[in-house]
Write a protein that holds these residues in place. Sequence first.
Motif, short mmCIF file in Angstrom:
data_model
loop_
_atom_site.label_atom_id
_atom_site.label_comp_id
_atom_site.label_asym_id
_atom_site.label_seq_id
_atom_site.Cartn_x
_atom_site.Cartn_y
_atom_site.Cartn_z
N ILE A 1 -32.15 -44.39 -16.69
CA ILE A 1 -33.54 -44.22 -16.26
C ILE A 1 -33.76 -45.16 -15.08
N LEU A 2 -34.09 -44.54 -13.97
CA LEU A 2 -34.31 -45.28 -12.74
C LEU A 2 -35.81 -45.46 -12.58
N HIS B 1 -51.98 -39.07 -16.21
CA HIS B 1 -53.00 -39.93 -15.61
C HIS B 1 -52.77 -41.37 -16.03
N THR B 2 -52.37 -41.55 -17.29
CA THR B 2 -51.94 -42.89 -17.69
C THR B 2 -50.87 -42.79 -18.76
N LEU B 3 -50.04 -43.83 -18.81
CA LEU B 3 -48.95 -43.92 -19.78
C LEU B 3 -48.78 -45.40 -20.09
N ASP B 4 -48.08 -45.73 -21.18
CA ASP B 4 -47.73 -47.15 -21.34
C ASP B 4 -46.75 -47.51 -20.22
N SER B 5 -45.66 -46.78 -20.12
CA SER B 5 -44.67 -47.04 -19.07
C SER B 5 -43.92 -45.74 -18.77
N THR B 6 -43.73 -45.43 -17.50
CA THR B 6 -42.99 -44.20 -17.15
C THR B 6 -41.54 -44.30 -17.64
N ASN B 7 -40.99 -45.53 -17.66
CA ASN B 7 -39.61 -45.68 -18.14
C ASN B 7 -39.50 -45.31 -19.62
N SER B 8 -40.47 -45.76 -20.41
CA SER B 8 -40.41 -45.45 -21.85
C SER B 8 -40.53 -43.95 -22.07
N LYS B 9 -41.43 -43.32 -21.30
CA LYS B 9 -41.61 -41.86 -21.45
C LYS B 9 -40.34 -41.13 -21.04
N ALA C 1 -41.80 -53.66 -3.59
CA ALA C 1 -41.31 -52.69 -4.57
C ALA C 1 -40.29 -53.33 -5.49
N GLY C 2 -40.22 -52.81 -6.72
CA GLY C 2 -39.25 -53.32 -7.69
C GLY C 2 -38.65 -52.18 -8.49
N LEU C 3 -37.47 -52.43 -9.01
CA LEU C 3 -36.76 -51.40 -9.78
C LEU C 3 -36.38 -51.92 -11.15
N LEU C 4 -36.57 -51.07 -12.14
CA LEU C 4 -36.15 -51.41 -13.49
C LEU C 4 -35.32 -50.25 -14.02
N ASN C 5 -34.01 -50.48 -14.11
CA ASN C 5 -33.15 -49.39 -14.53
C ASN C 5 -32.62 -49.65 -15.93
N GLU C 6 -32.66 -48.63 -16.75
CA GLU C 6 -32.24 -48.79 -18.13
C GLU C 6 -31.18 -47.74 -18.45
#
Length: 323
Positions: free
Chosen positions: A204-205, A86-94, A187-192
Amino acid sequence: MDEEILQLLREHSSTSFSGEEISRRLKVSRTAVWKRVQRLRTLGYEIEASTRSGYRLIGSPDLLTPSEIKPILETKWMGRTIHHFHTLDSTNSKAYQLALNGAEEGEVVISESQEMGRGRLGRQWFSPPFLNLYLSVILRPNISPHQASLITLMAAVAAADAVREFSGLLPLIKWPNDILLRGRKVAGLLNEIHSEMDRIHFVILGIGVNLNIDEKTFSKEIQAVATSMKIEMGQAISRKAFLRSLMQGLERWYSIFLEEGDAVILKAWRDRAQIKGRRVKVTSFGETLAGTAIDVDSDGALILETEDGKRRRVVAGDVQYKR
Ligand code: BTN
């Protein structure tokens, strides 16, 4: 337990399912079942209850839970495991954490909202609940780190295609991976990436799509540069349906990239970015460059001809289009 109750109710959606039967199957008390049903109602599920015949599911909210998404997904492997929050700091970090702990290629993290949604260049990504899409996909491609930016271009192509399918409008990709509708970002993308010198462990897309957010919910500064599918189309769209299309496109473009290589991705990206010959202003590592965009190279870098006629290769930064 929420998921298990929903699954039972879905399997018997044409008739009611008795509380006693649910409590027997899930090995919990009838009071526990009742409490769960109450909780599901607060999440937007419409559940009819009668003392004689039991419970019946008559309506589901537009939530992105595995039980809502899995039955409609058309992918072969991507998104077959969904971690929903339901909430997270960031889906990328998770997703990064999960990948470090061995999560497999194709696992997806979805959150209804993010408290610290991250954008490129250290910015924040505005992530209010239930309106938009915030997801991160774990990929484990067998490629060298210098090819990783092609994954970003590939994902931008898939995101642009989903925006086009749902809006009927022609989105533009702005280098490297912003998706614009009528000049504003949808839309934006942050890939790590996590890698060694010559081997990628995982990518991580991270994808954020503004779907049903209204203009007034954005701050004044964001309003000037951002939009949503709803703002552009004048009507809300189903987040589930958009997610299905996005996942299918990502799976397809990723296999094209692995099977056919860089050239096909670069062509698809160029077709959707129309960058050649554009007058641009680029801010990169504190430096501002003005000039004409020539192309992107096979590493995804922007090739620019500056006003003094010199060619520059830009690997990261922010682009503004000039008239
Ligand atoms: C940008 O254009 O600056 C990139 C925005 C990326 C936002 C998405 S939302 C899901 C994922 N989780 C994050 O924290 N960021 C990305």
